[in-house]
Design a protein around this motif. Sequence first.
Motif, PDB file in Angstrom:
ATOM      1  N   LYS A 104       0.820  -1.210   0.000  1.00 38.87           N
ATOM      2  CA  LYS A 104       0.000   0.000   0.000  1.00 38.87           C
ATOM      3  C   LYS A 104       0.859   1.268   0.000  1.00 38.87           C
ATOM      4  CE  LYS A 104      -4.010  -2.095   2.254  1.00 38.87           C
ATOM      5  NZ  LYS A 104      -4.944  -2.044   3.411  1.00 38.87           N
ATOM      6  N   ASN A 109       3.401  10.062   4.753  1.00 43.47           N
ATOM      7  CA  ASN A 109       2.540   9.208   3.939  1.00 43.47           C
ATOM      8  C   ASN A 109       1.720  10.013   2.939  1.00 43.47           C
ATOM      9  OD1 ASN A 109       3.343   6.793   5.144  1.00 43.47           O
ATOM     10  ND2 ASN A 109       1.895   7.045   6.821  1.00 43.47           N
ATOM     11  N   ASN A 125       0.649   4.112  -2.784  1.00 41.63           N
ATOM     12  CA  ASN A 125       0.431   5.491  -2.361  1.00 41.63           C
ATOM     13  C   ASN A 125       1.510   6.420  -2.938  1.00 41.63           C
ATOM     14  OD1 ASN A 125      -0.812   7.586  -0.538  1.00 41.63           O
ATOM     15  ND2 ASN A 125       1.217   7.493   0.377  1.00 41.63           N
ATOM     16  N   ASN A 140       1.007   9.534  -5.506  1.00 44.82           N
ATOM     17  CA  ASN A 140       1.524  10.847  -5.124  1.00 44.82           C
ATOM     18  C   ASN A 140       2.460  11.408  -6.191  1.00 44.82           C
ATOM     19  OD1 ASN A 140       0.149  11.003  -2.705  1.00 44.82           O
ATOM     20  ND2 ASN A 140       1.833  10.182  -1.491  1.00 44.82           N
TER      21      ASN A 140
END
Length: 290
Positions: A62, A241, A66, A70
């Motif tokens: 994940k 994150n 992500n 991004n």
Amino acid sequence: MHTKSRDNWVAAAFVAPFVIAYLVLFLYPTVRMIFLTFTDAPLIGTGGWVGFKNYLRLFNDKAYINAFWNTGYFVLLTVIPNTLLGLVFAMMVNRQKGYVQSLILAAFFLPYILPVSVVFRIWEWIMDYQFGIAQYALDAFYGERVAVFRNKAWAMPMIAFVTIWWTIGFNVLLFIAGLRNISQDMYDASALDGANRWKQFRFITWPLIWPVTALVLTIQLILQLKIFDQLYLLTLGGNVNNTMVLVQYIYKQAFQLNKGGYGATVAFSLFMIIVVVSVLQYQVLRAKPR
């Protein structure tokens, strides 16, 4: 025959340094990195063979997914705006003459020669939550101060803005070089035919500046897919994150978690993304606008 043989040896002597440097500094590290993707090796040292396990892990990671999104988001925020603004500013600068043009051009290019640490300090000071001068404007129009580089909604757009401010000078230079290759006679002839500035741009400037536009788009795409420095510095201590990109994820896996094999896998995936996207973009941009 003797002269031809001597010429071949001379040519080989000139080419040899480049070939050696290419093999040692690029080809060998690339092959070594690909080999590491099939192992669980640490950053330094050898590891066991794991086959395609690292590649299969990417699809279930994940954090990697992500970072992928991004990176794509940052590319959307920077590549096209940076290119279009570079063209607009170049056309404005190109209309100026003499020392005025030189001063404006220098003002655009000055940020580009600054190292990333200086860019970081400038914008850290401008956007500082307590003392930053930009916070007064945010307080007046937004209603409150915002820690922009720590805020999930503000971080990426603001870093994209800083990146455009930092790098747009190079694009302006490229576009000005292209604009100066367009003969003024073409504009004069079109003006006699009643063409206004928009028609001159649509039918003269845009088609003739398209090769430079394609070059700038390609350069910006490759550079922004490899975004790391300013993003890492400006968000240091924040929620990583929300701003983690692929190069930063490579750094985390390889240098912070000591997972050289998996870090190499992420790096190779980014390499393939850059190759595929660049080739696709080149094929699309080969068609000249009408």
